[in-house]
Design a protein around this motif. Sequence first.
Motif, PDB file in Angstrom:
ATOM      1  N   LEU A 252       0.819  -1.210   0.000  1.00 36.67           N
ATOM      2  CA  LEU A 252       0.000   0.000   0.000  1.00 36.67           C
ATOM      3  C   LEU A 252       0.857   1.266   0.000  1.00 36.67           C
ATOM      4  O   LEU A 252       0.582   2.215  -0.743  1.00 36.67           O
ATOM      5  N   ALA A 253       1.889   1.302   0.827  1.00 36.70           N
ATOM      6  CA  ALA A 253       2.727   2.502   0.909  1.00 36.70           C
ATOM      7  C   ALA A 253       3.366   2.805  -0.446  1.00 36.70           C
ATOM      8  O   ALA A 253       3.434   3.969  -0.872  1.00 36.70           O
ATOM      9  N   LYS A 254       3.829   1.781  -1.136  1.00 37.75           N
ATOM     10  CA  LYS A 254       4.432   1.982  -2.456  1.00 37.75           C
ATOM     11  C   LYS A 254       3.391   2.494  -3.448  1.00 37.75           C
ATOM     12  O   LYS A 254       3.667   3.400  -4.245  1.00 37.75           O
ATOM     13  N   ASN A 255       2.177   1.927  -3.394  1.00 35.03           N
ATOM     14  CA  ASN A 255       1.130   2.365  -4.315  1.00 35.03           C
ATOM     15  C   ASN A 255       0.721   3.811  -4.057  1.00 35.03           C
ATOM     16  O   ASN A 255       0.445   4.569  -4.993  1.00 35.03           O
ATOM     17  N   VAL A 256       0.706   4.212  -2.789  1.00 41.80           N
ATOM     18  CA  VAL A 256       0.393   5.606  -2.444  1.00 41.80           C
ATOM     19  C   VAL A 256       1.481   6.526  -2.987  1.00 41.80           C
ATOM     20  O   VAL A 256       1.201   7.601  -3.557  1.00 41.80           O
TER      21      VAL A 256
END
Length: 622
Positions: A252-256
């Motif tokens: 999720l952090a990478k996608n954000v």
Amino acid sequence: MTNNRFIDNLNSDTNSLPKLRATMTTDSTTPDTTDFGGMSASEVHSGGRTDHVFTSQQVALAHSRVLQSGILDKLDAWRSEDAHVTGASARLPLISDHATLVGLLLLASEHGPLQISSLAVVLQNRLTQESRTLLHLSDVAPGFAGETREAKRWFDVTHRAFHRMLPLMDPFPQERKTANTYTEIQAVLDAHDSDLEKKMKTRLGEFTKGFLHMTFMQQPRRLRQATHRIELAVDQTFIGSPTTRGFSKNNLAKNVADEIGTSPLSLDSGPVDAFAGWHVHGKGVGRSDFTWGWMANIAVRVDSEHPGESRFPKLAISATLSMPNIGVTEEAVSLMRSALSTGLALGITDADKAYFASSRVERLHEPTFNLGFTPSTDYRIERLGVQGGHFGSTFIEGKAYCASMPTTLQNASRDHVNGTIDAETYRGRIQARVHFELRPKGKPDDQGRVRMMCPAVGANPTVTCRLRERPASDVSSASPRVAENDLPEYPDKICIQHSVTFGKQDGLRERQAFTYGSPEWQEFHTPPRNSAESLNAGVNSPVLESLDDASRRSVRGFAAAQVFVTILLTNYNLRSIAAYLRVEVQDQASNTVAVETTTNARRGDRQRATRCTPEDGAAPTT
């Protein structure tokens, strides 16, 4: 207000009719909407559906069962409680919680999809006038007021009624009308209120418990009390989300970060529901399928006294909803706690290796024993054989044994699983282990402590041992003798004292109702597993409840999913009771016919016996 709105709509539609007719007659290119060819007007207005009207008796029965669940009072109490917090004002709804729940039960009874559109059709078109009065529903506008507008009006008020009920017990509130970017998903997760989640999960549990307990009480007393104990088999089944797109918290952090500086118009459509999880179907590399949704945790009633018989319907006694692979043990405890409402004494809880064989003692075993249930379970291979001990004894698969028991007996289960010994040899070794069990000296005290004795001491010793020499007259010739090379080098208290005290926690992880691997264990453990799997297959049947078919329950979110699961399990229980009673009636009728046939045959025999039957085929004399 409702009547005024109805009159306004009616006047508006009535005034427009002459204009419409005039337009249709003067403009030859305007299609004549009254020409439906071979189709009837009702078929056209319903979109081809055949809307059978529910009888007043069917509606009255569903009405009564919703009242018996006790959930209406709870919904009113929750709404009042939340109004004090939010300051929201209550106003009389056009469709009540009562009518909404009755409509859902009616849909489930005919195995229809639990969709808002279907529910709206029931409340608009499929009730008698008597039923409408019972549910306090307004009358439907006449057809000339506009079929399409009236159908939309009923859909809108039904949609508002259902979604007015959900926030009262939604652990994971969020906006679900559109897909979210990963940045929006992260914001939803960050804003999540854990305290609110616990509160609403408790309310959802009360909702489900009310309905399932109601179904339990629909049984005749003789079935409810066929056993004096309530015993359960616990299992899970997957419930797919209507929105199939999910995400991984690990990524999720990478996608954000990837979305930063990117135009919103160029972003791919993201997930809708932030609070669900991936469930893995299949095993092996390249053969696993991932589906976004939840797990339904279900406890079915079973019978340890006569496990191979059907003395009562195998009902879903309790149920919850959870994320996949999260809180499995806590959900099992919730299932057992909900079963307390049956009022029966507590017995055995059976589960597969995902529960007692894998969980930490303080999370599952201890709460299970504190409630009053006793586990029955299989073990993973690493939990077979010696698992520690106390005072010189050894804990093996739920029992405390003499540490000098032969190694072949200690490792019997492990050897059987590994294929070293066959089933017959295994049964013999399990039976031989009984002689080496430590025996209780009295009952446990109020703290769960119990005094245990070496099997070679007491009035009826089951083994003989050099460390516990006794007169020959006190020893049974059938008792095995502890081999010299198996004796401990430094005897502990169990080998020296007459008895030792075992605490409640000692051997708690392996403790269970029956001796593992024994005929009693085998006889009981298999039927509960079959009952749990049978229930899952029944509620997932595509021609019945179709619990696992997300397309048949299109409302999004965790709370809606558990409401639908509750309604479908309620219907499953009701039809299971009906089917069980039907078989009883049929069996009784068959037995009656058999008795009558036998009686008639005997009467004929008696009549023939009054005649004189000559030998050699001669004609009888009269």
